[in-house]
Design a protein around this motif. Structure first.
Motif, mmCIF file in Angstrom:
data_model
loop_
_atom_site.group_PDB
_atom_site.id
_atom_site.type_symbol
_atom_site.label_atom_id
_atom_site.label_comp_id
_atom_site.label_asym_id
_atom_site.label_seq_id
_atom_site.Cartn_x
_atom_site.Cartn_y
_atom_site.Cartn_z
ATOM 1 N N ASP A 60 7.981 -18.525 16.032
ATOM 2 C CA ASP A 60 8.606 -19.856 15.912
ATOM 3 C C ASP A 60 7.553 -20.956 15.777
ATOM 4 O OD1 ASP A 60 11.010 -18.649 16.039
ATOM 5 O OD2 ASP A 60 11.528 -19.334 18.066
ATOM 6 N N TYR A 61 6.477 -20.862 16.549
ATOM 7 C CA TYR A 61 5.423 -21.880 16.439
ATOM 8 C C TYR A 61 4.761 -21.827 15.053
ATOM 9 C CZ TYR A 61 5.748 -22.773 21.478
ATOM 10 O OH TYR A 61 6.184 -23.125 22.732
ATOM 11 N N SER A 62 4.631 -20.622 14.508
ATOM 12 C CA SER A 62 4.042 -20.496 13.167
ATOM 13 C C SER A 62 4.944 -21.173 12.141
ATOM 14 C CB SER A 62 3.869 -19.026 12.768
ATOM 15 O OG SER A 62 3.066 -18.367 13.692
ATOM 16 N N ALA A 63 6.253 -20.932 12.272
ATOM 17 C CA ALA A 63 7.194 -21.530 11.315
ATOM 18 C C ALA A 63 7.184 -23.052 11.444
ATOM 19 C CB ALA A 63 8.595 -20.978 11.553
ATOM 20 N N ALA A 64 7.132 -23.560 12.688
ATOM 21 C CA ALA A 64 7.098 -25.018 12.888
ATOM 22 C C ALA A 64 5.816 -25.589 12.282
ATOM 23 C CB ALA A 64 7.182 -25.344 14.382
ATOM 24 N N THR A 65 4.711 -24.898 12.450
ATOM 25 C CA THR A 65 3.442 -25.343 11.879
ATOM 26 C C THR A 65 3.550 -25.391 10.353
ATOM 27 O OG1 THR A 65 2.237 -24.375 13.719
ATOM 28 C CG2 THR A 65 0.954 -24.785 11.741
ATOM 29 N N ALA A 66 4.183 -24.359 9.784
ATOM 30 C CA ALA A 66 4.352 -24.319 8.322
ATOM 31 C C ALA A 66 5.133 -25.536 7.843
ATOM 32 C CB ALA A 66 5.075 -23.037 7.924
ATOM 33 N N LYS A 72 3.946 -33.262 6.498
ATOM 34 C CA LYS A 72 3.099 -34.366 6.947
ATOM 35 C C LYS A 72 1.843 -34.549 6.120
ATOM 36 C CE LYS A 72 4.373 -34.658 11.716
ATOM 37 N NZ LYS A 72 4.778 -35.749 12.316
ATOM 38 N N PHE A 73 1.462 -33.527 5.370
ATOM 39 C CA PHE A 73 0.216 -33.627 4.618
ATOM 40 C C PHE A 73 0.567 -33.524 3.140
ATOM 41 C CE2 PHE A 73 -0.518 -31.943 8.774
ATOM 42 C CZ PHE A 73 -1.626 -32.616 9.229
ATOM 43 N N ASN A 74 -0.280 -34.121 2.360
ATOM 44 C CA ASN A 74 0.038 -34.128 0.943
ATOM 45 C C ASN A 74 -0.479 -32.839 0.294
ATOM 46 O OD1 ASN A 74 0.894 -35.095 -1.464
ATOM 47 N ND2 ASN A 74 -0.914 -36.400 -1.811
ATOM 48 N N LEU A 75 0.126 -31.709 0.699
ATOM 49 C CA LEU A 75 -0.376 -30.411 0.229
ATOM 50 C C LEU A 75 0.602 -29.795 -0.751
ATOM 51 C CD1 LEU A 75 -1.371 -29.008 3.736
ATOM 52 C CD2 LEU A 75 -2.953 -29.766 1.955
ATOM 53 N N LYS A 76 0.072 -29.032 -1.703
ATOM 54 C CA LYS A 76 0.977 -28.287 -2.588
ATOM 55 C C LYS A 76 0.665 -26.791 -2.499
ATOM 56 C CE LYS A 76 -1.759 -29.234 -6.731
ATOM 57 N NZ LYS A 76 -2.973 -29.553 -5.972
ATOM 58 N N GLU A 100 2.643 -19.246 5.581
ATOM 59 C CA GLU A 100 4.093 -19.414 5.390
ATOM 60 C C GLU A 100 4.398 -20.686 4.585
ATOM 61 O OE1 GLU A 100 5.986 -18.603 9.099
ATOM 62 O OE2 GLU A 100 7.996 -18.873 8.281
ATOM 63 N N ALA A 101 3.498 -21.674 4.709
ATOM 64 C CA ALA A 101 3.674 -22.910 3.942
ATOM 65 C C ALA A 101 3.150 -22.753 2.512
ATOM 66 C CB ALA A 101 2.953 -24.057 4.649
ATOM 67 N N ASP A 102 2.829 -21.529 2.124
ATOM 68 C CA ASP A 102 2.342 -21.194 0.774
ATOM 69 C C ASP A 102 0.942 -21.752 0.495
ATOM 70 O OD1 ASP A 102 2.800 -19.644 -1.423
ATOM 71 O OD2 ASP A 102 3.925 -21.150 -2.549
ATOM 72 N N LEU A 103 0.157 -21.865 1.560
ATOM 73 C CA LEU A 103 -1.217 -22.348 1.395
ATOM 74 C C LEU A 103 -2.176 -21.157 1.436
ATOM 75 C CD1 LEU A 103 -0.757 -25.287 3.906
ATOM 76 C CD2 LEU A 103 -0.795 -25.451 1.398
ATOM 77 N N ILE A 104 -3.407 -21.399 1.033
ATOM 78 C CA ILE A 104 -4.450 -20.368 1.091
ATOM 79 C C ILE A 104 -5.345 -20.699 2.279
ATOM 80 C CG2 ILE A 104 -6.493 -19.448 -0.088
ATOM 81 C CD1 ILE A 104 -5.078 -20.092 -2.755
ATOM 82 N N VAL A 105 -5.708 -19.675 3.037
ATOM 83 C CA VAL A 105 -6.524 -19.906 4.231
ATOM 84 C C VAL A 105 -7.964 -19.471 3.974
ATOM 85 C CG1 VAL A 105 -6.935 -19.001 6.548
ATOM 86 C CG2 VAL A 105 -4.635 -19.713 5.886
ATOM 87 N N THR A 106 -8.909 -20.387 4.204
ATOM 88 C CA THR A 106 -10.304 -19.954 4.216
ATOM 89 C C THR A 106 -10.771 -19.952 5.667
ATOM 90 O OG1 THR A 106 -12.499 -20.153 3.211
ATOM 91 C CG2 THR A 106 -11.419 -22.233 3.774
ATOM 92 N N PHE A 171 -0.923 -29.156 19.055
ATOM 93 C CA PHE A 171 0.253 -28.779 19.845
ATOM 94 C C PHE A 171 1.498 -29.583 19.440
ATOM 95 C CE2 PHE A 171 -3.066 -27.001 22.720
ATOM 96 C CZ PHE A 171 -2.654 -25.677 22.604
ATOM 97 N N GLU A 172 1.279 -30.773 18.901
ATOM 98 C CA GLU A 172 2.438 -31.521 18.357
ATOM 99 C C GLU A 172 2.899 -30.903 17.043
ATOM 100 O OE1 GLU A 172 1.719 -35.739 18.164
ATOM 101 O OE2 GLU A 172 1.294 -35.812 20.316
ATOM 102 N N LEU A 173 1.940 -30.432 16.295
ATOM 103 C CA LEU A 173 2.249 -29.827 14.986
ATOM 104 C C LEU A 173 3.100 -28.566 15.133
ATOM 105 C CD1 LEU A 173 0.987 -30.648 12.105
ATOM 106 C CD2 LEU A 173 -0.316 -28.549 12.337
ATOM 107 N N MET A 174 2.771 -27.757 16.148
ATOM 108 C CA MET A 174 3.482 -26.474 16.281
ATOM 109 C C MET A 174 4.743 -26.580 17.152
ATOM 110 S SD MET A 174 1.508 -24.043 18.985
ATOM 111 C CE MET A 174 1.919 -24.190 20.725
#
Ligand code: 4UV
Length: 551
Positions: A60-66, A72-76, A100-106, A171-174
């Motif tokens: 659930d925290y992962s989904a909330a973070t996604a 909140k961020f201008n990400l695509k 989950e937010a369709d981003l790439i992680v480095t 912690f607010e983000l998740m």
């Protein structure tokens, strides 16, 4: 599923190919695939503070973070976020939330200096960074050095931590309060697309972003589940969700990322996170949490063998140990197993470029000098070092090891030249390692063709240290090679040509380097030369330096 183009009979295939299927899904689906079986069980617990999350909460925290990352961020889709975190229970929330937010992680080494982090930020074009409060000032400096305007999301890992002024509270983000889980925008990038960008120097040069897809990583996790006769490679029982893993290898490195974090979340294990290797915290975690499975590198195996404080209470619950990332001597393995004879011990071999595992031993093998044979759906061959046709050689002939399989990277990020040099015809990947296989199809690594130095299993790219040395205004030229070390595997030795009238000495130079790099990359010894030996095209002849000064 890939079908390999036919080559000669010397190409070595896996003996486990039959019935092996690769799930066609994305990582966030794979990780939470069987979660209904272990929702309430602990997924992550901090080995220092005891802070913990069960599986339901972690998901659930992962989904909330996604969702918040998207809103909140201008990400695509396909933008890169940097995760510069030690092993803490929140690591998978950041990482699998971003995915989950369709981003790439480095993933960024959390002990890197600002100088090192800024390079990765620039090369990967990261748009957001995650770090702990403790690391914030280094991250802030790195962002400044990279001249980018990047938000930093900060994790408080200690109750006394104060959120830095310009950072965002993780912690607010998740937080799941007020979250509408259906508001997540579905991913538009499928499982064949790049999902992580770990950094590796490959066979030559500076660190490069390794483009790994969902399928690359998932196929590798599945390969580790194969039953080799006496049980599966990674986990000895079917009720693996009861296994406990003290996680001492860093999640930012491909070994910790795939073999530990991804593979074990998929199987419902409990992970005890350790932010770094310290004898006391590691042994505490083993005894207190009854560690049953360990993913290790040779220096930690040598530690467990020799350290006097290791007692029965630390080792009695261990059932399975996996070693990889650097060579392990047969004698080191044997001495270790005298101390823990009840343990299933398996060695594997891999690279960041192959997600990582490509070869492993079968459970019960006592041929510890060998790295085993190909994983399911994976092939390996040995070729002559100067053969442009990459024709497979027969048993007991040394040459470069090439591998191919569904875990092989898509290529290097923004680096077509390096990609072409590494991924050659018919899907083969050049490992840069020298190897042979015996008449039983078991492989052995004998040397490294590539310039990479490995200290405690970590990559130390000589080109990076050479560039740093040459950036000194009193150094005319420099070279770096690895020298064998009985515990760390190797340590870097620097060769320096000073400019006229320079008064630099060994200590000044070592200090200059140490201030700019992570501790394991520090130069151990400086040798002053009149000139660096080079071939006609200007390439450093490292083997001459090694033979003359490092044997
Ligand atoms: O790119 P990298 O830092 O990647 C690794 C990955 C190692 C892993 C991880 C999980 C496993 O299960 C596993 O089996 C192996 O370290 O460095 C790649 C280079 O490390 C050396 C070799 O030179 C690679 O090209 N290396 C990795 N494993 C071994 C090894 C090994 N078992 N024996 C000797 N060298």
């Amino acid at each position: 599923d890939s079908v390999f183009p036919q080559e000669n009979e010397f190409v070595q295939s896996s003996i486990y190919d039959e019935n092996f299927l690769i799930p066609k899904c994305r990582i966030e689906e794979y990780i939470w695939d069987n979660i209904q079986n272990w929702q309430e069980k602990t997924a992550m617990v901090c080995g220092i503070t005891g802070r913990n999350y069960n599986y339901a909460k972690l998901r659930d925290y992962s989904a909330a973070t996604a969702i918040r990352l998207q809103q909140k961020f201008n990400l695509k889709s396909g933008d890169v976020v940097g995760i510069c975190l030690p092993n803490i229970p929140e690591f998978p929330i950041c990482c699998f939330g971003a995915i989950e937010a369709d981003l790439i992680v480095t993933t960024v080494n959390p002990i890197y200096t600002a100088h090192e982090i800024s390079k990765q930020i620039l090369d990967s074009q990261a748009k957001v960074m995650f770090c702990t409060v403790e690391k914030y000032s280094v991250l802030e400096e790195a962002v400044k050095l990279s001249e980018q305007n990047i938000p930093i999301i900060c994790i408080k890992t200690d109750k006394n931590d104060i959120l830095p002024r310009n950072s965002i509270d993780f912690f607010e983000l998740m937080d799941t309060k007020g979250i509408d889980f259906s508001s997540l925008q579905k991913p538009i990038r499928d499982h064949h697309e790049t999902v992580t960008l770990p950094y590796s120097s490959g066979t030559t040069g500076l660190p490069k972003g390794v483009m790994l897809s969902h399928t690359n990583l998932i196929s590798n996790c599945e390969m580790l589940k194969v039953n080799t006769g006496k049980g599966t490679i990674v986990l000895p029982t079917t009720d693996s969700y009861q296994d406990v893993l003290p996680c001492v290898l860093p999640f930012f490195h491909i070994y910790g990322f795939t073999v530990t974090l991804m593979s074990k979340l998929n199987q419902g294990c409990k992970m005890v996170t350790l932010p770094g290797f310290r004898p006391d915290t590691f042994l505490n975690a083993l005894a207190e949490h009854k560690g049953s499975v360990l993913n290790l590198v040779p220096p930690i195996i040598i530690f467990l063998t020799n350290f006097e404080g290791v007692q029965n209470k630390h080792t009695q619950s261990i059932r399975n140990i996996f070693s990889g990332a650097a060579p392990l001597a047969q004698s080191d393995a044997e001495m270790f197993l005298k101390k823990v004879p009840h343990v299933d011990f398996v060695q594997g071999y891999g690279l960041t470029e192959t997600s990582p595992v490509v070869l492993f031993q079968s459970v019960g093998s006592t041929n510890y000098a060998s790295i085993g044979a190909p994983c399911p759906k994976t092939q390996a061959k040995i070729v002559s070092i100067d053969d442009p046709t990459f024709t497979a050689l027969g048993a007991n002939q040394c040459g470069e090891l090439l591998v191919r399989g569904p875990q092989t990277m898509k290529g290097y990020h923004n680096n077509e030249k390096a990609t072409k040099e590494t991924l050659v015809e018919n899907g083969w990947l050049r490992t840069g390692d020298i190897s042979y296989y015996d008449e039983n199809g078991q492989f052995y690594i004998t040397d490294r063709l590539k310039e990479l130095i490995k200290v405690k299993g970590f990559q130390v790219p000589p080109a990076e240290l050479e560039a740093l040395l040459r950036s000194h205004n009193e150094i005319a030229d420099a070279a770096v090679v690895g020298k064998s070390h009985p515990i760390d595997g190797e340590r870097p030795v620097g060769f320096v040509v000073l400019k006229k009238n320079s008064t630099l000495n060994e200590e000044n130079i070592k200090k200059f380097v140490a201030e700019k790099v992570a501790a394991y990359k520090k130069i151990d010894e400086i040798i002053f030369l009149e000139a660096i030996p080079k071939n006609p095209t200007g390439k450093i002849i490292r083997k001459d330096l090694k033979a003359k000064y490092c044997s």
